[in-house]
Design a protein around this motif. Structure first.
Motif, mmCIF file in Angstrom:
data_model
loop_
_atom_site.group_PDB
_atom_site.id
_atom_site.type_symbol
_atom_site.label_atom_id
_atom_site.label_comp_id
_atom_site.label_asym_id
_atom_site.label_seq_id
_atom_site.Cartn_x
_atom_site.Cartn_y
_atom_site.Cartn_z
ATOM 1 N N LEU A 154 -6.292 8.809 37.760
ATOM 2 C CA LEU A 154 -5.081 8.433 38.483
ATOM 3 C C LEU A 154 -4.107 7.707 37.570
ATOM 4 O O LEU A 154 -4.520 6.853 36.782
ATOM 5 C CB LEU A 154 -5.436 7.505 39.654
ATOM 6 C CG LEU A 154 -6.448 8.028 40.668
ATOM 7 C CD1 LEU A 154 -6.803 6.926 41.673
ATOM 8 C CD2 LEU A 154 -5.915 9.258 41.396
ATOM 9 N N SER A 155 -2.827 8.045 37.713
ATOM 10 C CA SER A 155 -1.798 7.356 36.956
ATOM 11 C C SER A 155 -0.577 7.168 37.857
ATOM 12 O O SER A 155 -0.696 7.189 39.072
ATOM 13 C CB SER A 155 -1.475 8.168 35.688
ATOM 14 O OG SER A 155 -0.591 7.447 34.873
ATOM 15 N N GLY A 156 0.590 6.997 37.250
ATOM 16 C CA GLY A 156 1.810 6.745 38.038
ATOM 17 C C GLY A 156 2.071 5.256 38.128
ATOM 18 O O GLY A 156 1.146 4.440 37.976
ATOM 19 N N PRO A 157 3.330 4.870 38.377
ATOM 20 C CA PRO A 157 3.710 3.449 38.328
ATOM 21 C C PRO A 157 2.851 2.508 39.174
ATOM 22 O O PRO A 157 2.458 1.440 38.692
ATOM 23 C CB PRO A 157 5.157 3.471 38.834
ATOM 24 C CG PRO A 157 5.659 4.834 38.467
ATOM 25 C CD PRO A 157 4.481 5.761 38.575
ATOM 26 N N ALA A 158 2.526 2.878 40.408
ATOM 27 C CA ALA A 158 1.769 1.940 41.253
ATOM 28 C C ALA A 158 0.361 1.731 40.707
ATOM 29 O O ALA A 158 -0.197 0.631 40.784
ATOM 30 C CB ALA A 158 1.703 2.454 42.694
ATOM 31 N N ILE A 159 -0.203 2.790 40.126
ATOM 32 C CA ILE A 159 -1.551 2.679 39.541
ATOM 33 C C ILE A 159 -1.501 1.847 38.261
ATOM 34 O O ILE A 159 -2.343 0.963 38.034
ATOM 35 C CB ILE A 159 -2.126 4.090 39.267
ATOM 36 C CG1 ILE A 159 -2.354 4.819 40.598
ATOM 37 C CG2 ILE A 159 -3.404 4.028 38.431
ATOM 38 C CD1 ILE A 159 -3.353 4.161 41.527
ATOM 39 N N LEU A 160 -0.495 2.096 37.414
ATOM 40 C CA LEU A 160 -0.378 1.306 36.175
ATOM 41 C C LEU A 160 -0.252 -0.176 36.523
ATOM 42 O O LEU A 160 -0.893 -1.037 35.907
ATOM 43 C CB LEU A 160 0.825 1.767 35.350
ATOM 44 C CG LEU A 160 0.817 3.221 34.857
ATOM 45 C CD1 LEU A 160 2.019 3.477 33.955
ATOM 46 C CD2 LEU A 160 -0.457 3.568 34.119
ATOM 47 N N GLN A 161 0.580 -0.461 37.524
ATOM 48 C CA GLN A 161 0.773 -1.877 37.914
ATOM 49 C C GLN A 161 -0.544 -2.516 38.356
ATOM 50 O O GLN A 161 -0.892 -3.613 37.902
ATOM 51 C CB GLN A 161 1.768 -1.987 39.081
ATOM 52 C CG GLN A 161 3.175 -1.523 38.785
ATOM 53 C CD GLN A 161 4.034 -2.600 38.121
ATOM 54 O OE1 GLN A 161 3.543 -3.363 37.304
ATOM 55 N NE2 GLN A 161 5.311 -2.624 38.438
ATOM 56 N N ILE A 162 -1.267 -1.824 39.227
ATOM 57 C CA ILE A 162 -2.486 -2.458 39.762
ATOM 58 C C ILE A 162 -3.563 -2.544 38.678
ATOM 59 O O ILE A 162 -4.439 -3.416 38.728
ATOM 60 C CB ILE A 162 -3.003 -1.728 41.037
ATOM 61 C CG1 ILE A 162 -3.786 -2.692 41.949
ATOM 62 C CG2 ILE A 162 -3.845 -0.520 40.719
ATOM 63 C CD1 ILE A 162 -2.977 -3.683 42.703
ATOM 64 N N SER A 163 -3.478 -1.669 37.663
ATOM 65 C CA SER A 163 -4.504 -1.692 36.594
ATOM 66 C C SER A 163 -4.528 -3.047 35.882
ATOM 67 O O SER A 163 -5.560 -3.454 35.353
ATOM 68 C CB SER A 163 -4.261 -0.575 35.579
ATOM 69 O OG SER A 163 -3.162 -0.896 34.730
ATOM 70 N N SER A 164 -3.386 -3.742 35.856
ATOM 71 C CA SER A 164 -3.350 -5.045 35.189
ATOM 72 C C SER A 164 -4.177 -6.086 35.948
ATOM 73 O O SER A 164 -4.523 -7.129 35.405
ATOM 74 C CB SER A 164 -1.907 -5.551 35.070
ATOM 75 O OG SER A 164 -1.142 -4.674 34.283
ATOM 76 N N TYR A 165 -4.453 -5.807 37.220
ATOM 77 C CA TYR A 165 -5.230 -6.741 38.054
ATOM 78 C C TYR A 165 -6.661 -6.245 38.268
ATOM 79 O O TYR A 165 -7.398 -6.794 39.066
ATOM 80 C CB TYR A 165 -4.525 -6.948 39.407
ATOM 81 C CG TYR A 165 -3.214 -7.671 39.230
ATOM 82 C CD1 TYR A 165 -3.138 -9.059 39.332
ATOM 83 C CD2 TYR A 165 -2.054 -6.971 38.901
ATOM 84 C CE1 TYR A 165 -1.947 -9.728 39.133
ATOM 85 C CE2 TYR A 165 -0.849 -7.630 38.697
ATOM 86 C CZ TYR A 165 -0.810 -9.014 38.813
ATOM 87 O OH TYR A 165 0.377 -9.669 38.607
ATOM 88 N N TRP A 166 -7.016 -5.154 37.567
ATOM 89 C CA TRP A 166 -8.332 -4.546 37.758
ATOM 90 C C TRP A 166 -9.281 -4.905 36.634
ATOM 91 O O TRP A 166 -8.867 -4.962 35.479
ATOM 92 C CB TRP A 166 -8.214 -3.013 37.826
ATOM 93 C CG TRP A 166 -9.534 -2.329 38.016
ATOM 94 C CD1 TRP A 166 -10.180 -2.117 39.197
ATOM 95 C CD2 TRP A 166 -10.368 -1.789 36.990
ATOM 96 N NE1 TRP A 166 -11.374 -1.476 38.965
ATOM 97 C CE2 TRP A 166 -11.513 -1.263 37.618
ATOM 98 C CE3 TRP A 166 -10.272 -1.698 35.598
ATOM 99 C CZ2 TRP A 166 -12.548 -0.655 36.912
ATOM 100 C CZ3 TRP A 166 -11.298 -1.098 34.890
ATOM 101 C CH2 TRP A 166 -12.424 -0.574 35.551
ATOM 102 N N GLN A 167 -10.540 -5.126 36.998
ATOM 103 C CA GLN A 167 -11.607 -5.222 36.011
ATOM 104 C C GLN A 167 -12.801 -4.523 36.608
ATOM 105 O O GLN A 167 -12.869 -4.369 37.833
ATOM 106 C CB GLN A 167 -11.969 -6.686 35.751
ATOM 107 C CG GLN A 167 -10.896 -7.429 35.022
ATOM 108 C CD GLN A 167 -11.358 -8.820 34.606
ATOM 109 O OE1 GLN A 167 -12.272 -8.970 33.827
ATOM 110 N NE2 GLN A 167 -10.708 -9.827 35.145
#
Ligand SMILES: Cc1cc2nc3c(=O)[nH]c(=O)nc-3n(C[C@H](O)[C@H](O)[C@H](O)COP(=O)(O)OP(=O)(O)OC[C@H]3O[C@@H](n4cnc5c(N)ncnc54)[C@H](O)[C@@H]3O)c2cc1C
Length: 400
Positions: A240-253
């Motif tokens: 998955l990619s796209g702006p909303a995914i990139l944004q949430i990736s910064s809060y994912w571990q």
């Protein structure tokens, strides 16, 4: 050959170039070193080649850092309006895309050229294709020069050393760990780094679903317990990619669930019940295709094992509730991220406790400064990272 300078900047990226301008305007003698063959490599490819150079709505809340207050001082002293004024001074047209995101109308190279023109104006010297071998503190009697830097182009002595070598993302563009290594050599602590603003990869079953839809994009809202972002999700061959995914990736571990609302603008259960009333003979996938591309509607039913031929009238309230819940809170099985190969930024970096938020100078090492992405400050998608590079660089440039 030994050269001397008042200010030596390591890295000719967004932050390094801006710091040279800021210091140069104070009539400081500046040399910038970079191992790449061109300056501003990331600027050139950023924002799909149009560089999302800042955002109308710069706010500290759009930055991740162990100390959320650290970025405030620099951001308030060189603002988005200052960079906009610079664009205007050079006659560079720009436009707002969405949510305040400002992009160059011309190719991003125009912004690199603008910064290089400013550097020339202040008389800063740029040395590309320069490998940096060692950075050491000089002995006191060599004053006023505090640091000696050994490179493939000879040695440099400087009063102030600015580390602007960026993060780890996109090694193909010149990214390296040099800034972190220098920090460690001088006894500064680091916040662990990880790739951010980065696509997710998925475990096999979810990956197959996503790959079958590669290239397709829909509007979603992605949540972690901490944060949520609405915007486009792009299905890819890997996940998955796209702006909303990139944004949430910064809060994912690893281990943090990401829940995705696949129809964020509607009350799904209410819409399903209304459709059952109005169109009892519709199949589920026909209803889904009112909101999604047909390809996704069909693939979703297959992936979720939803009965393809059952009509809405045959579905109980309980069933509708369960379907609505699945659409509102899809939790894909995330395997990881695509890593530094494709990440836009690196989270973590030089611990902000080690730096003055006013000057970006190391508290314990006089004359040593860290600016830009190498510092533990990372922005959301949308021009926030360049603004941090400009602002932190300007702040240091006023003191070096
Ligand atoms: C594909 C992509 C698109 C992006 N798009 C945007 C966008 O549109 N808007 C936005 O705000 N942000 C964007 N970003 C993020 C943004 O590019 C960075 O946050 C920003 O460039 C950081 O600036 P910096 O000067 O700290 O580091 P960089 O710009 O990365 O500069 C670091 C410099 O240091 C040099 N260097 C590194 N190691 C060494 C070494 N060992 N020796 C000598 N020199 C070295 C590098 O060659 C480079 O020139 C994007 C990032 C990527 C990867």
């Amino acid at each position: 050959m030994m050269q001397t300078t008042q200010v030596l900047i390591l890295g000719a990226g967004a932050a390094g170039l801006m710091c040279a301008i800021s210091a140069g305007q104070r009539k400081r003698q500046v040399i910038i070193l970079d191992h790449a063959s061109r300056a501003g490599n990331k600027i050139r490819i950023s924002g799909g080649g149009r560089c999302n150079f800042t955002n109308y709505f710069i706010e500290p809340e759009a930055y991740l850092s162990n100390n959320p207050h650290f970025c405030k001082s620099a951001l308030s002293r060189y603002t988005q309006w200052d960079f906009i004024a610079l664009m205007e001074k050079h006659g560079l047209p720009f436009h707002e895309k969405e949510a305040g995101q400002l992009f160059s109308d011309r190719k991003a190279q125009a912004i690199v050229d603008m910064l290089l023109a400013e550097i020339q104006e202040v008389g800063a010297q740029l040395s590309l294709e320069t490998e940096i071998y060692t950075v050491i503190k000089t002995k006191e009697n060599q004053s006023p020069y505090r640091f000696q830097v050994t490179t493939s182009q000879g040695d440099y002595l400087c009063e102030s050393l600015v580390v602007a070598t960026g993060g780890l993302s996109m090694p193909a563009l010149g990214a390296s760990a040099l800034g972190y290594q220098i920090a460690q050599e001088f006894g500064l602590s680091l916040v662990p780094q990880r790739a951010a603003l980065v696509p997710f990869t998925l475990h096999p079953q979810d990956k197959a679903f996503s790959a079958s839809l590669a290239g397709l994009s829909i509007n979603i809202r992605a949540h972690t317990a901490e944060k949520s972002f609405q915007g486009a999700l792009l299905f890819t061959h890997r996940g998955l990619s796209g702006p909303a995914i990139l944004q949430i990736s910064s809060y994912w571990q690893a281990g943090v669930p990401v829940s995705i609302h696949l129809m964020p603008d509607i009350d799904v259960l209410k819409a399903l019940k209304e459709a059952r009333q109005a169109h009892p003979k519709w199949e589920l996938k026909t209803w889904l295709a009112q909101y999604w591309p047909q390809r996704l509607a069909k693939a979703w039913c297959d992936y979720q094992n939803w009965p393809a031929s059952v009509t809405l009238s045959e579905l109980s309230n309980l069933k509708l509730e369960s379907y609505a819940q699945t659409i509102q809170a899809w939790v894909p099985n995330i395997a990881g991220t695509e890593g530094y190969r494709t990440a836009e930024v690196t989270l973590g970096g030089i611990d902000t406790d080690e730096l003055s938020s006013k000057s970006m100078q190391a508290k314990q090492v006089e004359g040593l400064y860290f600016i830009g992405e190498v510092v533990d400050v990372s922005g959301h998608l949308g021009g926030f990272n360049f603004q941090w590079a400009w602002s932190s660089a300007w702040a240091a440039g006023e003191y070096v």
